[in-house]
Design a protein around this motif. Structure first.
Motif, PDB file in Angstrom:
ATOM      1  N   ALA A 271       0.832  -1.205   0.000  1.00  0.00           N
ATOM      2  CA  ALA A 271       0.000   0.000   0.000  1.00  0.00           C
ATOM      3  C   ALA A 271       0.866   1.254   0.000  1.00  0.00           C
ATOM      4  CB  ALA A 271      -0.934  -0.004   1.210  1.00  0.00           C
ATOM      5  N   PHE A 272       1.933   1.252   0.783  1.00  0.00           N
ATOM      6  CA  PHE A 272       2.831   2.408   0.835  1.00  0.00           C
ATOM      7  C   PHE A 272       3.536   2.607  -0.505  1.00  0.00           C
ATOM      8  CE2 PHE A 272       7.117   4.140   1.738  1.00  0.00           C
ATOM      9  CZ  PHE A 272       6.745   5.400   2.212  1.00  0.00           C
ATOM     10  N   LEU A 273       4.002   1.537  -1.111  1.00  0.00           N
ATOM     11  CA  LEU A 273       4.677   1.661  -2.407  1.00  0.00           C
ATOM     12  C   LEU A 273       3.695   2.125  -3.487  1.00  0.00           C
ATOM     13  CD1 LEU A 273       6.974  -1.500  -2.288  1.00  0.00           C
ATOM     14  CD2 LEU A 273       7.668   0.897  -2.033  1.00  0.00           C
ATOM     15  N   ARG A 274       2.459   1.636  -3.444  1.00  0.00           N
ATOM     16  CA  ARG A 274       1.455   2.104  -4.412  1.00  0.00           C
ATOM     17  C   ARG A 274       1.163   3.586  -4.218  1.00  0.00           C
ATOM     18  NH1 ARG A 274      -1.035  -3.052  -3.475  1.00  0.00           N
ATOM     19  NH2 ARG A 274      -2.355  -2.091  -1.859  1.00  0.00           N
ATOM     20  N   ALA A 275       1.297   4.076  -2.996  1.00  0.00           N
ATOM     21  CA  ALA A 275       1.060   5.498  -2.713  1.00  0.00           C
ATOM     22  C   ALA A 275       2.233   6.382  -3.147  1.00  0.00           C
ATOM     23  CB  ALA A 275       0.795   5.693  -1.224  1.00  0.00           C
ATOM     24  N   GLY A 276       3.304   5.772  -3.630  1.00  0.00           N
ATOM     25  CA  GLY A 276       4.451   6.547  -4.108  1.00  0.00           C
ATOM     26  C   GLY A 276       5.547   6.741  -3.093  1.00  0.00           C
ATOM     27  N   GLY A 277       5.550   5.938  -2.014  1.00  0.00           N
ATOM     28  CA  GLY A 277       6.584   6.059  -0.989  1.00  0.00           C
ATOM     29  C   GLY A 277       7.969   5.776  -1.531  1.00  0.00           C
ATOM     30  N   ASP A 278       8.974   6.335  -0.867  1.00  0.00           N
ATOM     31  CA  ASP A 278      10.344   6.308  -1.389  1.00  0.00           C
ATOM     32  C   ASP A 278      11.167   5.118  -0.920  1.00  0.00           C
ATOM     33  OD1 ASP A 278      10.326   8.988  -2.755  1.00  0.00           O
ATOM     34  OD2 ASP A 278       9.827   9.624  -0.723  1.00  0.00           O
ATOM     35  N   SER A 279      10.909   4.605   0.284  1.00  0.00           N
ATOM     36  CA  SER A 279      11.728   3.506   0.787  1.00  0.00           C
ATOM     37  C   SER A 279      10.994   2.789   1.908  1.00  0.00           C
ATOM     38  CB  SER A 279      13.090   4.009   1.279  1.00  0.00           C
ATOM     39  OG  SER A 279      12.952   5.086   2.183  1.00  0.00           O
ATOM     40  N   ILE A 280      11.383   1.528   2.098  1.00  0.00           N
ATOM     41  CA  ILE A 280      10.800   0.675   3.125  1.00  0.00           C
ATOM     42  C   ILE A 280      11.889   0.272   4.105  1.00  0.00           C
ATOM     43  CG2 ILE A 280       9.846  -1.622   3.583  1.00  0.00           C
ATOM     44  CD1 ILE A 280       7.712   0.103   2.439  1.00  0.00           C
ATOM     45  N   GLU A 281      11.601   0.464   5.395  1.00  0.00           N
ATOM     46  CA  GLU A 281      12.473  -0.017   6.455  1.00  0.00           C
ATOM     47  C   GLU A 281      11.938  -1.376   6.928  1.00  0.00           C
ATOM     48  OE1 GLU A 281      15.015   2.124   7.183  1.00  0.00           O
ATOM     49  OE2 GLU A 281      14.150   3.702   5.907  1.00  0.00           O
ATOM     50  N   HIS A 282      12.772  -2.383   6.952  1.00  0.00           N
ATOM     51  CA  HIS A 282      12.486  -3.752   7.396  1.00  0.00           C
ATOM     52  C   HIS A 282      11.972  -4.614   6.250  1.00  0.00           C
ATOM     53  CE1 HIS A 282      12.976  -1.717  11.153  1.00  0.00           C
ATOM     54  NE2 HIS A 282      11.753  -1.208  11.168  1.00  0.00           N
ATOM     55  N   GLY A 283      10.702  -4.485   5.868  1.00  0.00           N
ATOM     56  CA  GLY A 283      10.191  -5.227   4.704  1.00  0.00           C
ATOM     57  C   GLY A 283       9.979  -6.703   4.933  1.00  0.00           C
ATOM     58  N   THR A 284       9.715  -7.131   6.142  1.00  0.00           N
ATOM     59  CA  THR A 284       9.794  -8.541   6.527  1.00  0.00           C
ATOM     60  C   THR A 284       8.956  -9.478   5.653  1.00  0.00           C
ATOM     61  OG1 THR A 284      10.135  -7.795   8.797  1.00  0.00           O
ATOM     62  CG2 THR A 284       9.564 -10.124   8.488  1.00  0.00           C
ATOM     63  N   TYR A 285       7.727  -9.085   5.339  1.00  0.00           N
ATOM     64  CA  TYR A 285       6.828  -9.993   4.629  1.00  0.00           C
ATOM     65  C   TYR A 285       6.617  -9.601   3.165  1.00  0.00           C
ATOM     66  CZ  TYR A 285       5.699 -12.032   9.158  1.00  0.00           C
ATOM     67  OH  TYR A 285       5.769 -12.667  10.375  1.00  0.00           O
ATOM     68  N   LEU A 286       7.585  -8.921   2.567  1.00  0.00           N
ATOM     69  CA  LEU A 286       7.424  -8.529   1.164  1.00  0.00           C
ATOM     70  C   LEU A 286       7.236  -9.767   0.289  1.00  0.00           C
ATOM     71  CD1 LEU A 286      10.308  -9.148  -0.499  1.00  0.00           C
ATOM     72  CD2 LEU A 286      11.037  -7.101   0.689  1.00  0.00           C
ATOM     73  N   ASP A 287       6.522  -9.587  -0.827  1.00  0.00           N
ATOM     74  CA  ASP A 287       6.263 -10.697  -1.743  1.00  0.00           C
ATOM     75  C   ASP A 287       6.659 -10.306  -3.160  1.00  0.00           C
ATOM     76  OD1 ASP A 287       4.266  -8.945  -2.586  1.00  0.00           O
ATOM     77  OD2 ASP A 287       2.590 -10.229  -1.962  1.00  0.00           O
ATOM     78  N   ASP A 288       6.293 -11.121  -4.125  1.00  0.00           N
ATOM     79  CA  ASP A 288       6.685 -10.851  -5.520  1.00  0.00           C
ATOM     80  C   ASP A 288       6.088  -9.535  -6.017  1.00  0.00           C
ATOM     81  OD1 ASP A 288       8.139 -13.178  -5.576  1.00  0.00           O
ATOM     82  OD2 ASP A 288       6.588 -14.359  -6.600  1.00  0.00           O
ATOM     83  N   GLN A 289       4.848  -9.246  -5.608  1.00  0.00           N
ATOM     84  CA  GLN A 289       4.253  -7.974  -6.003  1.00  0.00           C
ATOM     85  C   GLN A 289       5.028  -6.810  -5.403  1.00  0.00           C
ATOM     86  OE1 GLN A 289       0.210  -7.338  -4.753  1.00  0.00           O
ATOM     87  NE2 GLN A 289      -0.035  -5.474  -5.971  1.00  0.00           N
ATOM     88  N   SER A 290       5.483  -6.964  -4.180  1.00  0.00           N
ATOM     89  CA  SER A 290       6.296  -5.921  -3.546  1.00  0.00           C
ATOM     90  C   SER A 290       7.543  -5.662  -4.384  1.00  0.00           C
ATOM     91  CB  SER A 290       6.729  -6.340  -2.137  1.00  0.00           C
ATOM     92  OG  SER A 290       5.664  -6.812  -1.369  1.00  0.00           O
ATOM     93  N   ILE A 291       8.204  -6.715  -4.793  1.00  0.00           N
ATOM     94  CA  ILE A 291       9.432  -6.565  -5.575  1.00  0.00           C
ATOM     95  C   ILE A 291       9.148  -5.823  -6.871  1.00  0.00           C
ATOM     96  CG2 ILE A 291      11.168  -7.875  -6.876  1.00  0.00           C
ATOM     97  CD1 ILE A 291      11.070  -9.950  -4.582  1.00  0.00           C
ATOM     98  N   ARG A 292       8.027  -6.136  -7.526  1.00  0.00           N
ATOM     99  CA  ARG A 292       7.667  -5.414  -8.759  1.00  0.00           C
ATOM    100  C   ARG A 292       7.422  -3.933  -8.454  1.00  0.00           C
ATOM    101  NH1 ARG A 292       4.893 -10.347  -9.712  1.00  0.00           N
ATOM    102  NH2 ARG A 292       2.924  -9.510  -8.900  1.00  0.00           N
ATOM    103  N   LEU A 293       6.750  -3.645  -7.339  1.00  0.00           N
ATOM    104  CA  LEU A 293       6.481  -2.246  -6.972  1.00  0.00           C
ATOM    105  C   LEU A 293       7.774  -1.507  -6.635  1.00  0.00           C
ATOM    106  CD1 LEU A 293       3.288  -2.787  -4.790  1.00  0.00           C
ATOM    107  CD2 LEU A 293       3.400  -1.435  -6.902  1.00  0.00           C
ATOM    108  N   PHE A 294       8.675  -2.152  -5.893  1.00  0.00           N
ATOM    109  CA  PHE A 294       9.979  -1.539  -5.610  1.00  0.00           C
ATOM    110  C   PHE A 294      10.657  -1.121  -6.908  1.00  0.00           C
ATOM    111  CE2 PHE A 294      10.163  -3.555  -1.306  1.00  0.00           C
ATOM    112  CZ  PHE A 294      10.718  -2.499  -0.604  1.00  0.00           C
TER     113      PHE A 294
END
Length: 441
Positions: A271-294
């Protein structure tokens, strides 16, 4: 009003006269900045290319590198000579996630209600020095009392306190009752300690961002999900609504600030990455969609593996001082972080070095390097994350991250080769920040 104006003018004239009496008369001759010659046996000047040069002399005038010469050509008649002929020299390291004004310990919850902002600034001075001595010449402090961390930032900048260059977020922007707010105390105590940066609803969250910018924040830190060390059984999933996240990111960007998010749960990360956020601290449960958004956003991941390792060890050990809510979350999240970083790295996510020190002990920051290597980064990639990568992430590439003519003289050195054994960086031998030598073992 006329009498007031006359009195004010007289007061200003008196102050100007007193200042003139206290200020030495200018002689017309400016003192020349001191010259220092650093003779480097092995030099990784620009970690982005990985080239290790041999037998170089760095010429430093004042706080700036002015020349890089071939050979050992330091001239003691022209300035100080620093002999690092047997050392491995590289740029000052950058930790993108610290909390200088505190450190986890069995009394941490008590300290929240007994230490004043001034006390915390003094504590921060101790930990700032410890961090600098570990070779970290720049840090991003992502969550502290505004008064304490902004005062410490100024004290370091003015040379009153030895420490790394500080990029400060001040108080985190968080939801009422969520991670970043005060939890687990009496209701009246929590009301007293809650920060102006706590918000609910898009409009209120825009206010919180603007309040932090007005207070002096260099970067906006938010808590997009629950957190391990908040004393509440609220889980690790998304806490801000999508509308609140969009409002925060938009208002911060309009005021020239980047936004980084504490985030464990995948729903909050995405949700934060979709909102245009610049960086993620920790990221423990990121998934494949997260990686695409990054990758599509050009966002950065700061894995803070040392924090995950630390909380898991404390929570599972015989001297666990966490509350039951903290313990459950530490045992859940901590062991997953190494695999998270491995998947992110394999997926091509940009990684910047950050430890969350203050969770783990200040001065142990370099232990993160070995964890990054365990997660699949090469030693060079781990060093890049703590130099050129972190500098790009924090938007200070013209100030930090490499050794080059025109850059501030932030230089560290170790005895062995960290490209072969990255744990060499845990045994720092030499630290120079802005041309001043703070450590020379």
């Amino acid at each position: 009003m006329k009498r007031f104006g006359i009195a004010l003018a007289a007061l200003m004239a008196s102050a100007a006269s007193a200042h003139a009496q206290q200020t030495p008369v200018a002689t017309g001759v400016l003192a020349q900045p001191e010259t220092t010659f650093v003779e480097a046996g092995r030099l990784l000047a620009d970690p982005s290319n990985g080239v290790v040069q041999r037998d170089k002399t760095l010429v430093i005038r004042g706080n700036q590198i002015v020349e890089v010469r071939d050979g050992f050509v330091g001239d003691a008649s022209q300035g100080k000579v620093v002999d690092l002929r047997q050392a491995f020299v590289l740029p000052g390291l950058i930790d993108s996630h610290v909390h200088l004004t505190s450190q986890q310990n069995p009394n941490a919850r008590l300290e929240e209600v007994t230490l004043s902002d001034a006390d915390q600034a003094m504590v921060g001075a101790r930990y700032a020095r410890r961090t600098l001595m570990a070779g970290f010449t720049t840090v991003a402090d992502l969550g502290a009392s505004n008064q304490a961390i902004f005062a410490l930032r100024s004290a370091v900048r003015n040379g009153d306190v030895p420490g790394p260059r500080i990029i400060a977020a001040g108080s985190s922007v968080s939801i009422h009752g969520g991670h970043g707010d005060i939890n687990g105390y009496r209701e009246d105590v929590m009301h007293l300690l809650s920060s102006e940066s706590i918000c609910s609803g898009p409009e209120d969250c825009m206010r919180a961002v603007r309040t932090q910018v007005r207070a002096g924040a260099d970067i906006i830190k938010i808590t997009a999900t629950g957190g391990v060390l908040s004393n509440t059984a609220a889980g690790l999933n998304q806490q801000f609504s999508d509308d609140e996240l969009s409002a925060i990111v938009g208002s911060a960007h309009r005021m020239g600030r980047q936004v980084t998010a504490h985030a464990h749960g995948v729903d909050g990360i995405n949700a934060f990455l979709r909102a245009g956020g610049d960086s993620i601290e920790h990221g423990t449960y990121l998934d494949d969609q997260s990686i695409r958004l990054f990758k599509s956003n050009g966002a950065w991941l700061i894995p803070t593996l040392l924090a995950g390792d630390f909380v898991a060890r404390i929570a599972s050990g015989p001297d666990n001082f966490f509350t039951p809510a903290q313990t459950a979350k530490a045992l859940e999240a901590g062991p997953k972080m190494l695999d998270m970083a491995r998947r992110a790295h394999e997926g091509g996510v940009k990684i910047a070095f950050g430890t969350d020190s203050g969770v783990s002990a200040h001065g142990d920051n370099a232990q993160e390097f070995a964890l990054l290597v365990r997660a699949g980064l090469s030693p060079l990639e781990a060093i890049q994350a703590a130099t050129v990568g972190a500098a790009e992430h924090l938007r200070i590439a013209n100030e930090a991250g490499k050794i080059a003519v025109g850059m501030p003289a932030d230089i560290v050195a170790v005895s062995g080769d960290p490209l072969t054994d990255v744990t060499e960086l845990e045994r720092m031998k030499f630290v120079m920040k802005s041309g001043v030598v703070y450590r020379a073992d």
